[in-house]
Design an enzyme around this catalytic site. Sequence first.
Site, PDB file in Angstrom:
ATOM      1  N   GLY A  81       0.842  -1.190   0.000  1.00  0.00           N
ATOM      2  CA  GLY A  81       0.000   0.000   0.000  1.00  0.00           C
ATOM      3  C   GLY A  81       0.876   1.238   0.000  1.00  0.00           C
ATOM      4  O   GLY A  81       1.056   1.919  -1.004  1.00  0.00           O
ATOM      5  N   TYR A  83       0.480   8.597  14.835  1.00  0.00           N
ATOM      6  CA  TYR A  83       1.660   7.724  14.788  1.00  0.00           C
ATOM      7  C   TYR A  83       2.957   8.478  15.036  1.00  0.00           C
ATOM      8  O   TYR A  83       4.020   7.925  14.755  1.00  0.00           O
ATOM      9  CB  TYR A  83       1.788   7.077  13.401  1.00  0.00           C
ATOM     10  CG  TYR A  83       0.567   6.386  12.863  1.00  0.00           C
ATOM     11  CD1 TYR A  83      -0.042   5.350  13.557  1.00  0.00           C
ATOM     12  CD2 TYR A  83       0.055   6.734  11.615  1.00  0.00           C
ATOM     13  CE1 TYR A  83      -1.137   4.695  13.015  1.00  0.00           C
ATOM     14  CE2 TYR A  83      -1.040   6.073  11.076  1.00  0.00           C
ATOM     15  CZ  TYR A  83      -1.638   5.054  11.789  1.00  0.00           C
ATOM     16  OH  TYR A  83      -2.710   4.413  11.252  1.00  0.00           O
ATOM     17  N   CYS A 130      -9.306  22.283  17.616  1.00  0.00           N
ATOM     18  CA  CYS A 130      -9.212  22.520  19.050  1.00  0.00           C
ATOM     19  C   CYS A 130      -8.715  21.298  19.802  1.00  0.00           C
ATOM     20  O   CYS A 130      -9.467  20.653  20.543  1.00  0.00           O
ATOM     21  CB  CYS A 130     -10.576  22.949  19.575  1.00  0.00           C
ATOM     22  SG  CYS A 130     -11.149  24.399  18.720  1.00  0.00           S
ATOM     23  N   TYR A 148      -2.492   6.817   3.510  1.00  0.00           N
ATOM     24  CA  TYR A 148      -3.012   7.029   4.860  1.00  0.00           C
ATOM     25  C   TYR A 148      -3.134   8.524   5.174  1.00  0.00           C
ATOM     26  O   TYR A 148      -2.953   8.959   6.297  1.00  0.00           O
ATOM     27  CB  TYR A 148      -2.147   6.291   5.901  1.00  0.00           C
ATOM     28  CG  TYR A 148      -1.977   4.818   5.547  1.00  0.00           C
ATOM     29  CD1 TYR A 148      -3.051   3.957   5.675  1.00  0.00           C
ATOM     30  CD2 TYR A 148      -0.788   4.315   5.046  1.00  0.00           C
ATOM     31  CE1 TYR A 148      -2.933   2.616   5.311  1.00  0.00           C
ATOM     32  CE2 TYR A 148      -0.659   2.974   4.680  1.00  0.00           C
ATOM     33  CZ  TYR A 148      -1.729   2.134   4.821  1.00  0.00           C
ATOM     34  OH  TYR A 148      -1.626   0.822   4.450  1.00  0.00           O
TER      35      TYR A 148
HETATM   36  C1  LIG Z   1      -2.669  -2.295   5.654  1.00  0.00           C
HETATM   37  C2  LIG Z   1      -2.447  -3.630   5.034  1.00  0.00           C
HETATM   38  C3  LIG Z   1      -1.576  -3.784   3.964  1.00  0.00           C
HETATM   39  C4  LIG Z   1      -0.750  -2.651   3.397  1.00  0.00           C
HETATM   40  O1  LIG Z   1       0.225  -2.207   4.256  1.00  0.00           O
HETATM   41  P1  LIG Z   1       1.319  -1.137   3.762  1.00  0.00           P
HETATM   42  O2  LIG Z   1       2.167  -0.910   4.936  1.00  0.00           O
HETATM   43  O3  LIG Z   1       0.584   0.069   3.332  1.00  0.00           O
HETATM   44  O4  LIG Z   1       2.058  -1.762   2.633  1.00  0.00           O
HETATM   45  C5  LIG Z   1      -1.463  -5.031   3.391  1.00  0.00           C
HETATM   46  N1  LIG Z   1      -2.157  -6.092   3.883  1.00  0.00           N
HETATM   47  C6  LIG Z   1      -3.000  -5.979   4.921  1.00  0.00           C
HETATM   48  C7  LIG Z   1      -3.731  -7.167   5.397  1.00  0.00           C
HETATM   49  C8  LIG Z   1      -3.169  -4.754   5.535  1.00  0.00           C
HETATM   50  O5  LIG Z   1      -3.989  -4.646   6.584  1.00  0.00           O
END
Ligand SMILES: *Cc1c(COP(=O)(O)O)cnc(C)c1O
Length: 428
Positions: free
Chosen positions: A284, A326, A352, A381
Site C-alpha cells: 500500500g 503515529y 481545538c 493514509y
Molecule cells: C494495511 C495492510 C496492507 C498494506 O500495508 P502497507 O504498509 O501500506 O504496505 C497489506 N495487507 C493488509 C492485510 C493490511 O492490513
Amino acid sequence: MNHFELRDGELFCEDTPLSRIAGSVGTPVYVYSSATLERHFQVLRSAFVEAGLKGEDGGPPLIAYAVKANPNLAVLATLARMGAGADTVSEGEIRRALAAGIPPGRIVFSGAGKREEEIRFALETGISEINVESEPELRLIARVALSLGRPARLAVRVNPDVAAGGHAKITTGGAGNKFGVSFSEAERLYAEAAADPWLQPVGLTCHIGSQISSLAPLEAAFRRMRELVERLRARGLPVLMLDLGGGLGVPYFNQPDPPSPADYAAMVARVTDGLGVGLAFEPGRVIAANAGVLLAQVLHIHERPEGRRFVVLDAAMNDLIRPAMYDAYHDIRPVRPRQGPSVIADVVGPVCETGDTFTRDRELPPLESGDLVAFMSAGAYGASMSSEYNSRLMAPEVLVRGRDWAIVRPRPTYEEMLAREARPPWLD
Ligand SMILES: *Cc1c(COP(=O)(O)O)cnc(C)c1O
C-alpha cells in the site's frame, strides 16, 4: 523517486505547478501524481519479475494494492490499468476496486472482522480469495458458502509472532495483536477447511506491520511461513499460494532508508526458492505515499512571548492524522521557497486539540502568512484517514497527469455536509 520537484523556484507535480491547483481548488487539497503511482507499481513488478518470482498462474506475482492506503477511484483506476489487483478490508473497498475496473479475480479480502453480508458479497462477486483471520470466521465463511452453494477460496492468515513496523499502532505481526492465527492453529484450521466441501484452502498469508524499515523481520516471518507450507504439504494438504502482505516502508526523510524493492524481491526469492508456490503481495504505502502531497496555506505565524513560534496552517489533524496518531514525520516544503534564514517553529492546524500539531521545533525554510506549503509523502493514509472533525469539510483530491489535472474528489459544500443529517420528528 517521485515527480514532485522544484522548477524555476516553484514546486511542481509532474508538469503542473502546485500553485495553479491551489489557486483553482483552494486549500487544503491532496494532489497525486499519476506518473509516480505508475512508476512505483512498475518498479515493484520489475523487481519481482527480475528476481524470478511467479504468481499462481505462472505470470508475474499478483500485486494486490492495499486499497486502504489510498482508495480514491482515480488512483485505483490508474493502478488497475497497470494490472494491479486489490487487497481489501471491507465490502466498501471491494466495491471501490470493482468500480475502478479491477477484475474480481485479482481482489483479495482481508480483515480481522468480516460480517456475514460482506462474506456473501465477496463470494457472489467471485473474488480471488478470502484471507481467514480466525476460527469463528472460518465457520462463518463455511456457512455462507454452503448457503450460496459456492465454494470459498481461502488463505489462512498467520500471525508469525514477529513484531515489525515503525510504530506500535502499525505493527500487526506480534502474538498480542488481533490479526491472524498462530502457526499451530493455522495448521489445524487448514486441515479442517480442506475437509469441508465448501471451503477451498489454497494458501497462507501474513502481514506483519507497516513502514517496515529492515528486511530482517520480514525474512524471519517468511521463513516461518515456508516451514508451515512444508508441514501442511507433509500432511498431504495442497498449498498453491503464499500472500506475503505489504508493509514495505518508504523514506519519510528523517528515517532510515527502507529496503529497496530489488533487495526485498531477492530476499523473497531466497526464502521461497524451490517451494513452487504462487506469490502475491499487498503493498500500500510503498506505492501511494510518495505519490501524493497535502497542500496547505499558512494562515498566520504567531510568536509566543516565551519564544515559541507557531506556523498556523489551514490544514489540520482531520486532514492528515498521521503525525497525531503515529508521531509520523512529514517533510514540509514551501511551494515557492523564499530566500532567507531558516526558522525553528511548531506547525499546527486550527483544530481545538493540542494533538493538532504536525511537528514541533522543526527547522523550516522562511515562511510568511499566505504562503503555500506541501506536506510530502502524504499519498498513503492521508486522505483515506481524514474526517470532518470540527465540522471541517473534507479536503478535495486532485490527480495530475503531466500538464493535465482533474479534481477526483471535490470539496463538499457546507450545504452537502448539513444535508447528510436529519432532524427527528419530535424536534419539529
Ligand atoms: C494495511 C495492510 C496492507 C498494506 O500495508 P502497507 O504498509 O501500506 O504496505 C497489506 N495487507 C493488509 C492485510 C493490511 O492490513
